[in-house]
Motif scaffolding. Sequence first.
Motif, short mmCIF file in Angstrom:
data_model
loop_
_atom_site.label_atom_id
_atom_site.label_comp_id
_atom_site.label_asym_id
_atom_site.label_seq_id
_atom_site.Cartn_x
_atom_site.Cartn_y
_atom_site.Cartn_z
N THR A 313 -86.66 53.86 -31.86
CA THR A 313 -85.93 55.14 -31.87
C THR A 313 -84.71 55.10 -30.96
O THR A 313 -83.86 55.97 -31.03
CB THR A 313 -86.85 56.29 -31.43
N ILE A 318 -81.97 54.52 -36.45
CA ILE A 318 -82.71 55.77 -36.38
C ILE A 318 -81.90 56.86 -35.68
O ILE A 318 -81.71 57.95 -36.20
CB ILE A 318 -84.06 55.56 -35.67
N ARG A 319 -81.38 56.55 -34.50
CA ARG A 319 -80.74 57.61 -33.73
C ARG A 319 -79.26 57.78 -34.07
O ARG A 319 -78.59 58.66 -33.54
CB ARG A 319 -80.96 57.36 -32.23
N GLU B 62 -86.41 65.86 -26.53
CA GLU B 62 -86.60 65.13 -27.79
C GLU B 62 -88.06 64.76 -27.94
O GLU B 62 -88.75 64.50 -26.96
CB GLU B 62 -85.80 63.83 -27.78
N GLU B 64 -90.42 61.96 -30.17
CA GLU B 64 -90.27 60.76 -30.99
C GLU B 64 -91.57 60.36 -31.64
O GLU B 64 -92.62 60.34 -31.00
CB GLU B 64 -89.81 59.58 -30.12
N SER B 65 -91.48 60.00 -32.91
CA SER B 65 -92.57 59.26 -33.55
C SER B 65 -92.08 57.81 -33.66
O SER B 65 -91.04 57.48 -33.10
CB SER B 65 -92.89 59.86 -34.92
N ALA B 68 -88.80 58.04 -35.98
CA ALA B 68 -87.95 59.22 -36.08
C ALA B 68 -87.84 59.88 -34.72
O ALA B 68 -88.73 59.76 -33.89
CB ALA B 68 -88.52 60.20 -37.10
N VAL B 69 -86.73 60.55 -34.53
CA VAL B 69 -86.51 61.33 -33.31
C VAL B 69 -86.15 62.74 -33.73
O VAL B 69 -85.35 62.92 -34.64
CB VAL B 69 -85.32 60.79 -32.49
#
Lengths: 449, 135, 464
Positions: A313, A318-319, B62, B64-65, B68-69
């Motif tokens: 992440t 992803i980010r 935030e 997070e998994s 994903a964030v």
Amino acid sequence: MPYIPNTDEDRRAMLQAIGAASIDELFEMIPADLHLGRALDLPPALGELELAVHVGELAARNRPASQSTCFLGAGSYDHFIPSVVDFVASRSEFYTSYTPYQAEASQGNLKALFEYQTLIAQLTGMDVSNASLYDGAGAAAEAVLMACSVTRRHAKVVAASTVHPEYRQVLGTYLQNLETELVTVAAPNGTVAPEELDAAIDDQTACVLVQHPNFFGCLEDVEQLSALAHAKGAAMIVAVDPVSLGLLRRPGDCGADIVVAEGQSLGNPMSYGGPYLGILACRDKFLRRMPGRLVGETVDRRDRRCWVLTLQTREQHIRREKATSNICTNQGLMALRATVYLSAMGPQGLRSTAELCLKKARYALGQWTGEGLLQPVFSAPTFKEFVVRVPHGQADALLSAAGEQGIMAGVPLGCWYPELEDCLLMAVTEKRMKAEIDRMTDVIRTVLN
Amino acid sequence: MKPEELLYSKTHEWVAIATDEAGAKVATVGISAFALEALTDLVFVDLPQVGRSVSAGEPFGEIESVKAVSDLYSPVDGEIVEVNSTLVDQLETLSDDPYTSGWFVKIRIADETALSGLMDHAAYQKQCEQEMADE
Amino acid sequence: MPACDVPSEPVERLLPPEALAQTAPSLPEVTEPELVRHFVNLSTQNMSVDSHFYPLGSCTMKYNPKRNETLSSLAGLLGLHPYQRVETIQGMLSILHSLQEMLAEISGLEAVSLQPAAGAHGEMTALFVAAAYVRDTDPARNVVLIPDGAHGTNPASAAMAGFKTVEVKSTPGGLVDLDDLASKLDERTAVFMITNPNTLGIFERNIAKICQMVHDAGGLVYLDGANMNAILGVTRPGDFGADMMHFNPHKTFSGPHGGGGPGAGPIAVTGKLAPYLPVPVVKKSGEEYGLDFDRPKTIGRVRSFFGNTGVLVRTYCYLRTHGPEGLRRVSENAVLNANYLLSRVKHFLPVPQGDRCMHEFVATAQTLKRERGVSALDIGKRLLDYGFHAPTVYFPLIVHEALMIEPTESECRSTLDAFAEALFRVTEEDPDLLHHAPHTTSVSRPDEVRAARQPILKWAGPER
């Protein structure tokens, strides 16, 4: 074509299956007026034999440092590479695979990178290493951005002028569109003056970047400089020569928060500047702001130990715009080479490599500056490199004369440091034999007398 | 806390309003069971420091998994007065009790206007049903 | 290591005691046979292009020619120090100079920098160039527009260049939504980044118009060259309106990928952006090659030394092997292979963007997921059991349960048939079998949640 296996008959059958009359029809998605409509203006194709002759001729027009007596350094070094490094890296299961996103089909790469992370953490005295960045300069720039993010200070970054000039140039480029000022602390005596560094750091300073041994080969007092950085709440980034860590205290034991390095020395050829290996390691508390890939240990569904890319992440896929860095491709194969190199050398091998560099460099310095030939420029203790001054106007003649003897004598410093106009940075690795050093002594004697 | 008695934001945060000893209104903020189910396999939560000021609709942290964030949005304007620092070690059990032990932060409310934009439980249920239908 | 052949004092007398480590570094102590067996065994736990079909969409996993490995390893190339005097590296500079010219011709753009070390690094470098240009011409421009299907590196690179990013929507057909683009173009637009062919494997048929719109608004067009394998010698970014682009030589020009690098990320730009390129660039005067550092408007350096030269030499070998016709044939066959595979796959896995593609296509497992609970991930994992590397899954983000498939030109029809057959069989299999796939690899699915919750990032001993 050499790498296209389908035959004309295959192509016909495939077009039929697709329902297209021709290959050109497949390109109808591209508007007609955008088609190039001519052949590219490129040199004609060469068969393998012709290519080998052609590239062989071009290669023969170069005089490789690796086959000369090489005293060039300045961030790229002619160190010994054990055969086993090339052997492992030429396994095409390693070099023709992709980034190990598909963990079940990539345990070899993942385990090797996990070992790399382990060895770099141990070598630097840091808690955690990433799985590599592009080069030493990029690692330094990424470390600075990471320090800004961790300290939440974006106003100012302080770097010593004894950090590799190209690293500082890269850092300057990375910062030129951000609001961060890069302050360079001069080091007229070849090492950072603590009081000048102290004066440059304030409570808005994100980090201090020093190099040890520094660009001139001199040892910095990392412990003292770290204390100055920490006193103002700034992070301490230390760029190291990984080979020196065979002998020198680990930066992690001297107060560094982030350690970066050019990993070329660890089993990677000089290769006219790349591909190299950016090393970046840090304290645990910075983990979630680290750039680049990380391999972590876990278990599979049958509770077997295995490895996987983790903490993704942080990364760009992803980010996106909030990622810790834009980096995607790294230097996996170079990291593999470093892992094999460090494993092949072992504790004693790396230590004796570092010792040989030190002793031979000191012998060379003594010989070349004895009899009043070249002048040593700085008095601080050095590792495998040092700066010497050539009598005014004679540097070029010295380099040329050495060249005629098959010696690549040194890197002129004037383009980066005008005050060092007549000075050369010279490096001596474990590969240089006494006879080679003595031959250079003769060249110096001949040119200067 | 009972989910039926809470307020909800469009971005799936729940809010409970209470009054502290000094008489100031304090919002306790968490995320709904519906959102937790969608996030799955949480691995990390990044929460702000006490004392930070936040504004309605802006991220304060935030979650997070693995792949994903998601931003956590403040439902109100105010200042963070308390952070549930044990949360990061309880992510595995967060979905068992999202409305009591699963709170994220407490915010001393500086301006109450944003509260009027929040939904009650029934309205929030409707939004969740709509989102499920859209999927 | 050999004995020291120079007279020397002990180390303790050469360096101050406080600088020295008390012990030798903590490294493994293994013999060479153990080392070789360890790493050879590790290597067998990888799938690779040389051992398996690797249809990883967006990554262009084509064959890596062995002659390129051999030639780039010649001592006359591999043994060069970056600070050798230019008269000792004329052959190398000749290679790099030709490569600059060939990439300019392939891109249809004027000037090239070989310095960036990877695709994302090239993107960032080009955006630094754009930022410097904008600073000189219209400093209020600080926004980069990026389509929602773009690689994550695009917005991340834009952020590193100090730009704000704004997303542009795609149409249901997977193309840039022109209305949305028009509504977002204004006097703050610095750059529009576009991947073309896009991440769905479709050529933006409106590309000329898109570039015109961006130029009319005063912005620059950046082309993400990740998908150049589809259009070599067919159409050129400079001709359809791009102002700057990067190449991924480790993809388009046969790499290799090295298990995640090294790559290289050369960029090409129009004439007005050329003064801003990083230094040095290779120049030629008469028959002499040199390095040009004298470029007053340069953004500076993005990397130490010259760049990932070893990768660039392989690129040179690849381009010289193919020549103009050969290069076009690469793209023709890449597109043919992708369309052929698409024609076989679409019957059991829908391809929302239609019957034709460029070098890759994106299928969706959405129906399978809804009806039988089988996800794109399950399918990818199960393919490993059939001896195929998985396609890229869950990218681009705009397609649910995406499977992005790129066969490349170096695969033969029978491999594509075998892959399509395996893919079909997988979609027919028991969902429970798929959820637990792969079954035949050295490990099964790793517990990624555990890896991320309590990260173990270095060897912590034999116990778990």
